[in-house]
Each structure stands twice: as structure tokens, then as C-alpha cells.
Design an enzyme around this catalytic site. Structure first.
Site, PDB file in Angstrom:
ATOM      1  N   VAL A 476       0.427  -1.337   0.098  1.00 26.07           N
ATOM      2  CA  VAL A 476      -0.013  -0.234   0.381  1.00 26.07           C
ATOM      3  C   VAL A 476       0.518   1.259   0.113  1.00 26.07           C
ATOM      4  O   VAL A 476       0.736   2.292  -0.661  1.00 26.07           O
ATOM      5  CB  VAL A 476      -1.181  -0.049   0.993  1.00 26.07           C
ATOM      6  CG1 VAL A 476      -1.734   1.190   1.700  1.00 26.07           C
ATOM      7  CG2 VAL A 476      -1.870  -1.414   0.657  1.00 26.07           C
ATOM      8  N   THR A 556       0.305   1.140   7.838  1.00 23.32           N
ATOM      9  CA  THR A 556       0.738  -0.311   8.369  1.00 23.32           C
ATOM     10  C   THR A 556      -0.361  -1.323   8.819  1.00 23.32           C
ATOM     11  O   THR A 556      -1.680  -0.496   8.860  1.00 23.32           O
ATOM     12  CB  THR A 556       1.469  -0.434   8.953  1.00 23.32           C
ATOM     13  OG1 THR A 556       1.450  -0.182  10.484  1.00 23.32           O
ATOM     14  CG2 THR A 556       3.393   0.590   9.021  1.00 23.32           C
ATOM     15  N   VAL A 610     -12.472   1.312   6.288  1.00 29.29           N
ATOM     16  CA  VAL A 610     -13.519   0.939   5.513  1.00 29.29           C
ATOM     17  C   VAL A 610     -13.788   0.415   4.151  1.00 29.29           C
ATOM     18  O   VAL A 610     -13.783   1.186   3.691  1.00 29.29           O
ATOM     19  CB  VAL A 610     -15.121   0.552   6.936  1.00 29.29           C
ATOM     20  CG1 VAL A 610     -16.041   0.119   5.841  1.00 29.29           C
ATOM     21  CG2 VAL A 610     -15.002   0.344   8.028  1.00 29.29           C
ATOM     22  N   LEU A 614     -13.496   2.918  -1.281  1.00 23.82           N
ATOM     23  CA  LEU A 614     -14.721   3.584  -1.974  1.00 23.82           C
ATOM     24  C   LEU A 614     -15.255   4.515  -0.231  1.00 23.82           C
ATOM     25  O   LEU A 614     -15.119   4.819   0.596  1.00 23.82           O
ATOM     26  CB  LEU A 614     -15.623   2.166  -0.997  1.00 23.82           C
ATOM     27  CG  LEU A 614     -15.305   1.099  -2.123  1.00 23.82           C
ATOM     28  CD1 LEU A 614     -16.347  -0.148  -1.425  1.00 23.82           C
ATOM     29  CD2 LEU A 614     -15.633   1.619  -3.429  1.00 23.82           C
ATOM     30  N   GLY A 665      -1.895  -9.674  -2.852  1.00 25.39           N
ATOM     31  CA  GLY A 665      -2.511  -8.084  -2.181  1.00 25.39           C
ATOM     32  C   GLY A 665      -3.308  -8.118  -1.468  1.00 25.39           C
ATOM     33  O   GLY A 665      -3.972  -6.603  -1.128  1.00 25.39           O
ATOM     34  N   GLU A 668      -4.931  -9.304   4.690  1.00 26.74           N
ATOM     35  CA  GLU A 668      -3.461  -8.172   5.689  1.00 26.74           C
ATOM     36  C   GLU A 668      -2.809  -9.991   6.008  1.00 26.74           C
ATOM     37  O   GLU A 668      -2.408 -10.432   4.764  1.00 26.74           O
ATOM     38  CB  GLU A 668      -3.872  -8.720   7.050  1.00 26.74           C
ATOM     39  CG  GLU A 668      -5.353  -8.037   7.302  1.00 26.74           C
ATOM     40  CD  GLU A 668      -5.203  -6.783   7.377  1.00 26.74           C
ATOM     41  OE1 GLU A 668      -4.002  -6.028   8.101  1.00 26.74           O
ATOM     42  OE2 GLU A 668      -6.089  -5.920   6.729  1.00 26.74           O
ATOM     43  N   LYS A 683     -14.315  -3.429  10.865  1.00 27.52           N
ATOM     44  CA  LYS A 683     -15.106  -2.313  10.189  1.00 27.52           C
ATOM     45  C   LYS A 683     -16.458  -2.169  10.320  1.00 27.52           C
ATOM     46  O   LYS A 683     -16.661  -1.319  10.641  1.00 27.52           O
ATOM     47  CB  LYS A 683     -14.777  -3.166   9.126  1.00 27.52           C
ATOM     48  CG  LYS A 683     -13.838  -3.692   8.155  1.00 27.52           C
ATOM     49  CD  LYS A 683     -13.372  -3.860   6.804  1.00 27.52           C
ATOM     50  CE  LYS A 683     -11.915  -4.346   6.414  1.00 27.52           C
ATOM     51  NZ  LYS A 683     -12.020  -4.941   5.029  1.00 27.52           N
ATOM     52  N   GLY A 798      -6.940  -4.569  -2.105  1.00 31.75           N
ATOM     53  CA  GLY A 798      -5.747  -4.482  -3.034  1.00 31.75           C
ATOM     54  C   GLY A 798      -5.074  -3.197  -3.397  1.00 31.75           C
ATOM     55  O   GLY A 798      -5.579  -2.095  -2.456  1.00 31.75           O
TER      56      GLY A 798
END
Length: 817
Positions: A476, A556, A610, A614, A665, A668, A683, A798
Site C-alpha cells: 500500500v 501499516t 472500511v 470506497l 495483496g 492482511e 470494520k 488491493g
């Protein structure tokens, strides 16, 4: 006639003096050239005086330095066969100086007269040598010792210029001289007893201004090492710009508050005769410089605010007490008391209640001032009518200056709101009715941050600078850096956002800089860094830099790092994170983080907690803020689990699909977090809390589909071994769903404050049935969206989309006022 003054840096070396000669040759007008001592020489002379009077014999080493500096000019410009006269003069003057210093060494005493005499040697030597250099370059120059032109007299125990005598001597010399170039040393004069004296700080500028006044010069040119006066100190504000034109009053305000290019006394003789002054760069003669005259620039033709200046090392003194209210004479007594101690007051502010008076003085005067005031008001203090003077040190006085600020509304509002947005507390404010100057006092530690904030607000086309301190540069993090690098120019051109990455850290190493990191090769820089990763050192670096619009970015899934958010927020450092641990930790910690962010006005954004990229949390917050009420949330919140169950079939093994999800990816670093349902539980907990429900993580009902043998493994390797061993279990789940023409989906639900997560068999007519790949879907059932829910749907896992969500939060902070 023109008067030109060249400062210490302009005559410090052969290169600079060559520029001076070129400048003088450019005009055919008669010129009076005023020169300072070579750069740094006056400081050496003062240091020698202090050393010798303290009985320290090492003062002699400076004599050699002074000789070498001046000898280098003689040897560079004057032919060998003609150097003897200049070298002899240099040595005789240094011998004379050494004798004076030896006497101080013996007497162990340094008087003002002795210091003035010693300080004068800088200008005496430079002017004599430069005159010879001019002559060898074919210039018609006459050297005149300014001690024969400028005179002082004593008034109220202060040496002030005797203008009548000085004007008479200057005009007499001007009339008698036939040379087209008159050269005089700056800074020095003669007192009424015939002793050498000096004109104080900026004395060479003052010398030039006095001569310009007496001769009614057409213009005074001050040549220095910068291209005029700047909108702020360019050493502290990189974006500072030269100011094309100022009025005398604006220049006076800026110079009084620390703009060292020109000193306040210099302007007074020019104002009297309305003589324009231009400040130019010796090393860039073609640069426009700053023109200062009686007109400045008409209202509407120039920026409202002309510049920002500051004085560091200021102390605030507060005199307060109920005994001051309605009693005349307190202010008079206070200022008389300070005047007797020759303490200059920088700033004054008093509330209309008359309960207190606050003044600013130099820090070095604070102790003397407090003692004097407390003694003067000892009687009132003993009766508790006033309190002993309160002293606050380590302050900076900042002034925002512009002639026409009074004609424009909102200047003060913009100034104070910009500082407030960066958590810079203002300790005192002063503003005259003319509104030419708004002065404020802040903590010294915030000086650079405040100057840059104010400059950005008034001078930089509203370009907002964001300073990022990023931890986590894996999947990320690296994608985020790639996206920032690719969009930097677009954001600057279209959103007026300038994004700088100032620090980077992974689990092993870190880069800590003061300027932006080159994102073309950040990975190579990080790999070659010799700085070991250290969380405390990273935080201290962010705090020490104290940059405006600082943002800590956590890419992280580390609990230790999540526990640091509070201290960043409390220091007005924004936090953007995809790490769910903080917001899904104890309810008290979540609430404390939100309260801290509100208290300090610090951004705390976690949209990617979450739904990855989005707009889930943003949509939820907007619904609630607009008055809607959340009744139920149904969601598939795990892109990794959706990917797994969309690709799991009778021709594959569950283990293989999970490994594929991890490799792409979607999971976690520890995929068990996803498959155990803990990630989804976190979440839905965050959504519940953002909806107003005070839930703990253990209140989320988690119906795990993993056998205990898988759920309680200790390592990733043993986890995959257990998956393979329990393949029959996963196949049975799949067969059960297939029999009902349903699909397996891991669903989270919140209804009436009760939350749950678990694997569900979704029928063909449900909104979740056709959710493909690693997509997420969230259904919001609210008072407004009762029958047909508001749906947010899209890629929910992703590195690219998560990085994009983090980037979106960063941009959102940048777009805030």
C-alpha cells in the site's frame, strides 16, 4: 548627485569588489560612495576588544586574520610595484590597533570610547584600500574620512548627530572637491570632544542617508547581497519574494521588526527631503530591487499586505491588578520606569478594562525590566493592588505590514484563522488605528511555522503545502508514493496543493529530512539510509520540524503505531490511516482520539478502514450530519473473503485460493485475520461507532466458519497446513450452498445497535449474490432510504485502491479551509 552605499559582503572579496567597480562605472553622474568594513571584520574587532579587556592574550590571532583579508585585496588589484604604500598603511594602522588592545589587556577595562575607536578600524582600512583599487582602475576618486564630515553631540546622555555642523562640513567638502567620485567610510563620526564615535547598528546606511540629505541627492542606492527587501525572511520562508516598491512608512515598519536589509534610522533623513532609496543586489545588478519612496504603490495596484517581518528573543512583561482600574498614571509610571533604564519597548497592548498592561521587550532586558518595575511599584504590590510583574520569555514578535490594509475587510480574520488552523497560539496582539501594522507575539518555537503560514495565506496564490510523514512502504505504501509522485503537478495546477513527503519509515530503516524527499528514487534512498527505524525518533523529528499542515500517514497494520495517534493529534499533526486497530480498539481510546482531534482542530481521517478506497465512512458521516438516522447496515466488507468465496469451487482447494488472495495483496499480512472474521468485525464496529453506537469489539457476534484447528494456529505456515488438512470442511460448506442455488458470502450486519459477522448462504435474488471479484458492497437503510437502501459498491481490496483511498483523505485535508 547620487549616493551609493556598499555593505560588508559587497566589499568582502576580490570578486565582490569587481562587481562594485562595474556598478560605479555604469553611471556618469557625480557619486558619493560609502563603504562598510569588509564582511565580518567589525565582529572580529569587537571580539578582540572584549578578549583583550578580559585579559586574554589570544586576541592577537585575529590581528593576523584582519591583515590577511586586507592584504589579499591589495595583492589582487594593485600591481606589485605599486603595493608598498597600501601595505605600509595597512601595517601602521594594525600596529596602532595592537597598541590600543595591549593597553586594554593591561587595564582590564573596555570603555565606550575605546570600543568605538577599535570598531572604526574596519571602515578606515576598507575605505583606504578600496580608494587605491578604484584609482588603479582609472576612476577619478577622492577619499575623505567621514570623521571630518559627520559630527555628534551629547543630548540627555546620548550621542546624536549634530546636523548643523555635519551639513556645513559635508557641503564644504563637496564644493571644494573636483572629483567625480567621492569615497567615504561609513559607520564612523567624531564627537564634540574630537573622539571617534560610531553611528550604531546599520551605521553605514545611516552615513549614506545623512550625506544624501545634506547634498539633496537624487537617489540613495544601497547595494547588498540580496535583491531588495523580501515579503519575509528568505532564510525561513523559501517562497519569499522580492518587493518591487514600498512607501517610507511600510519600509519603516518592516525594518523596525527585523528586516535587516535596511535600518529604521536610515529612512528618517530621506523622508525629510523625500529622497528615494533603492535596495539592490551587488551580485545581480540587473535584478529590479526594492524602490522606497513617499508614494509606494497606489491602493489597488499592489498586494494588500506588503511583507511579514519578525523579531526573535522577545519577552512579554505583564503588569496587572485590580488597583489599576480607573487610576490615572499607571502607564506613565511604567514607561518612565523603563525609560530610566534605557529599555526599549517593542510592543504595547492593554485591554479596555485597564486591569492589565502587556509590553514586549528584548529578552536580554527582561530581568532588568522586571526588577525595575517591581521596585517602582513595590508599594502597590505590598497592598496587593498590583501583582509582581509576570515575565514570559522565548517569544517572537511578528508584524504584518501594508499601507492599505485598513481599506480591506478581513485581513485580521485571515491572519488569525490561518494561524489557528495550524495550532499556533497568539500570546498578545497590537494594532494601531492606521492598520498599517498588525503585531502579534507567539512562542519562539513556532516562528518558522507561523511565518510560512502567514506568507502562504497572503502571498502564494493560495497554494497550500502539505507535509507528509509516512510510515509503512510495503504494498500500500509504495503504491501511495507512486500515486503522489504521479499527481504532484496536477494537484499543484488544479487544486493549488503542494504535497511534500518529508519522512519515510519501514520496520528497519527511515529517512528523516527537512526538505522534500525525491520520489523518483525513494526506495534507493531508504535502502541506503543509515538511520535505524525508531518510533520515538520519528515522532520527535515531526514535532521538531513543526511544519504547517503536517500529516502522519500510517500504511501499516501495526498495533504499536496505532497507539501513537493520540500524541500526533495532540501536537496538531494530522493522522491519515488505513490501520483499523486504533478505531477498533477500546471504546474509550476511540473516543479519546476523536475528542483530541476536535480539541486541537487536527484532521483524523480513516476512510480506508472500511471499504478500502470506497467512500463508505464519508457517506455515513454525511447522512448523519444532514439529519438522517441509520436503522440498519448490511455489508460485505472483506474484499479478500469475497475474492476467496467467488473463486472457490469444487475444482480448487480452499488453501490455494487463500494463498492466491494473499499473493495478489487482498489479505492482511496474516491472512487468518481476514478469514477469522476479526477484520470484518473491526470494520462493522467502526461503522457502528460512527453511527453513534458505543460498542466494544467483543460485543460483535462473530460466527466463524473456520474449524478450531485452523483458528488457533500460531504461525502462517501452520495456518496453511491446517487449511489443507480441513479441505473437506470447506468443500461441505460449498456443497451446502450449491444445493440451495446460493452463494457463500461473509456478511456484516448492524441493526438497532446489534452487530454481527458471519458466513451466509446468499440466495439468487439478493443484492449480494452477484458481487464479483474482491468487491465490497454496503447497504444503508435509513429514515430517508427506508425501502430502497443507499448502496455503495466497488473494489474493496488491493494496494492500488487502498492507496487511492489514503491519497483521497490527504487531498481532503488539503481542501479544508
Amino acid at each position: 548627485m547620487k549616493v551609493l552605499k556598499f555593505g560588508g559582503t559587497s566589499v568582502a572579496s576580490p570578486v565582490s569588489i569587481t562587481h562594485v567597480i562595474d556598478i560605479i562605472k555604469q553611471t556618469s553622474d557625480r557619486q558619493c560612495v560609502v563603504v562598510s568594513a569588509l564582511g565580518g571584520i567589525t565582529n572580529l574587532l569587537i571580539e578582540m576588544a572584549e578578549l583583550s579587556s578580559s585579559g586574554k592574550s589570544n586576541f592577537k590571532s585575529h590581528l593576523k586574520t584582519i591583515e590577511t583579508r586586507h592584504l589579499s585585496l591589495i595583492e589582487y588589484f594593485i600591481p606589485v610595484t605599486q603595493q608598498s604604500a597600501s601595505i605600509s598603511y595597512l601595517k601602521s594602522q594594525l600596529n596602532e590597533l595592537e597598541e590600543i588592545l595591549e593597553s586594554l589587556f593591561t587595564l582590564k577595562e573596555l570603555t565606550e570610547k575605546s570600543l568605538a575607536k577599535i570598531s572604526s578600524y574596519g571602515e578606515v582600512l576598507s575605505s583606504a584600500i578600496i580608494a587605491k583599487i578604484f584609482q588603479h582602475h582609472g576612476l577619478s576618486v577622492e577619499l575623505k574620512d567621514s570623521r571630518e564630515l559627520l559630527f555628534t553631540k551629547n543630548i540627555n546622555e546620548r550621542e546624536v548627530v549634530d546636523h548643523e555642523l555635519s551639513r556645513e562640513k559635508t557641503l564644504a567638502f563637496l564644493e571644494a572637491s573636483k572629483s567625480s567620485i567621492l569615497l567615504v567610510p561609513g559607520f564612523i563620526a567624531t564627537d564634540h570632544e574630537g573622539n571617534t564615535t560610531t553611528l550604531g547598528r546599520g551605521g553605514s546606511d545611516y552615513t549614506a542617508a545623512l550625506i544624501a540629505n545634506y547634498t539633496e541627492a537624487t537617489i540613495l542606492e544601497i547595494w547588498t547581497d540580496v535583491s531588495g527587501m523580501y515579503t519575509a525572511n528568505p532564510k525561513l520562508v523559501q517562497q519569499a519574494l522580492p518587493i518591487a516598491k514600498l512607501s517610507y512608512r511600510e519600509a519603516m515598519e518592516l525594518s523596525h521588526f527585523g528586516a535587516k536589509v535596511i535600518y529604521p534610522p536610515t529612512l528618517q533623513p530621506l523622508i525629510e527631503k523625500e529622497i528615494p532609496v533603492i535596495v539592490k543586489n551587488t551580485f545581480d545588478a540587473k535584478a529590479e530591487g526594492t524602490l522606497i519612496d513617499s508614494k509606494g504603490i497606489a491602493n489597488g495596484e499592489a498586494p494588500i499586505v506588503k511583507g511579514v517581518s519578525h523579531i526573535e528573543d522577545v519577552a512579554l512583561l505583564s503588569l496587572e491588578g485590580s488597583g489599576m482600574i480607573g487610576i490615572p498614571g499607571f502607564s506613565k509610571r511604567l514607561f518612565e520606569c523603563l525609560s530610566l533604564k534605557q529599555i526599549n519597548v517593542i510592543m504595547i497592548t492593554q485591554a479596555s478594562s485597564e486591569h492589565s498592561i502587556c509590553i514586549g521587550v528584548r529578552s536580554e532586558d527582561a530581568i532588568i525590566a522586571k526588577k525595575a518595575i517591581d521596585e517602582h511599584f513595590a508599594f502597590e504590590i505590598s497592598l496587593n493592588k498590583v501583582a509582581p510583574i509576570k515575565v514570559e520569555t522565548n517569544m517572537t514578535n511578528i508584524a504584518v505590514v501594508g499601507d492599505h490594509m485598513k481599506d480591506h475587510q478581513g485581513i485580521s480574520g485571515r491572519l488569525f484563522s490561518s494561524l489557528g488552523a495550524n495550532n499556533i497560539n497568539i500570546r498578545a496582539i497590537a494594532q494601531g488605528a492606521s492598520e498599517r501594522n498588525i503585531s502579534l507575539v507567539i512562542d519562539k518555537k513556532n516562528t518558522q511555522k507561523a511565518l510560512n503560514t502567514i506568507h502562504e495565506s497572503f502571498f502564494e496564490e493560495q497554494i497550500k503545502e502539505l507535509n507528509l510523514f509516512i510510515t509503512g512502504v510495503g504494498n500500500v505504501g509504495s503504491k501511495l508514493l507512486e500515486q503522489i509522485h504521479g499527481q504532484q503537478q496536477y494537484l499543484l495546477d488544479n487544486l493549488r496543493l503542494k504535497i511534500r513527503v518529508v519522512a519515510l519509515s519501514n520496520s528497519r530503516k527511515m529517512i528523516l529530512t527537512e526538505g522534500p524527499i525525491d520520489l523518483n528514487n525513494w526506495r534507493k534512498q531508504l535502502d541506503s539510509s543509515e538511520t535505524t527505524a525508531n518510533r520515538d525518533l520519528f515522532f520527535e523529528h515531526v514535532k521538531k520540524l513543526n511544519l504547517r499542515n503536517s500529516i502522519f500517514v500510517d500504511n501499516t497494520a501495526n498495533e504499536t503505531i496505532a497507539n501513537e495517534y493520540g500524541k500526533y493529534l495532540a501536537h496538531n499533526i494530522g493522522v491519515v490511516t488505513c490501520n483499523k486497530i486504533a478505531c477498533a480498539s477500546s471504546l474509550s481510546n476511540y473516543q479519546d482520539l476523536k475528542k483530541t482531534a476536535r480539541r486541537f482542530g487536527t484532521p483524523f481521517l480513516f476512510e480506508t478502514n472500511v471499504g478500502a478506497g470506497l467512500p463508505v465512512i464519508d457517506t455515513l458521516n454525511n447522512l448523519i450530519a444532514s439529519g438522517d438516522e441509520i436503522h440498519k447496515i448490511q455489508a460485505i466488507l472483506s474484499g479478500s473473503l469475497n475474492f476467496v468465496f467467488n473463486n472457490f469451487n469444487t475444482a480448487t482447494t480452499f488453501k490455494d485460493i487463500v494463498q492466491q488472495a494473499q499473493q495478489q495483496g487482498f489479505t492482511e499480512p496474516d491472512p487468518k485475520i481476514d478469514l477469522s472474521g476479526v477484520d470484518v468485525a473491526r470494520k462493522i464496529l467502526i461503522l457502528a461507532r460512527e453511527s453513534g453506537y458505543n460498542l466494544e469489539l467483543n460485543a460483535i457476534k462473530n460466527s466463524s466458519f473456520l474449524p478450531d484447528e485452523v483458528l488457533y494456529t500460531q504461525t502462517i505456515d501452520s495456518f496453511y497446513e491446517a487449511l489443507e488438512k480441513n479441505e473437506d470442511h470447506f468443500q461441505s460448506l460449498l456443497k451446502s450452498a450449491d444445493k440451495k442455488n446460493a452463494r457463500l458470502k461473509y456478511v456484516a450486519q448492524l441493526e438497532n445497535g446489534i452487530a454481527s459477522v458471519g458466513l451466509k448462504e446468499i440466495p439468487a435474488n439478493h443484492d449480494f449474490y452477484n458481487l464479483e471479484g474482491s468487491d465490497n458492497i454496503i447497504l444503508f437503510y435509513t429514515t430517508r432510504y427506508k425501502d430502497q437502501p443507499l448502496i455503495v459498491k466497488g473494489a474493496g481490496a488491493g494496494a492500488d485502491v487502498t492507496a487511492g483511498g489514503i491519497f483521497g483523505d490527504i487531498i481532503r485535508i488539503g481542501k479544508q479551509k
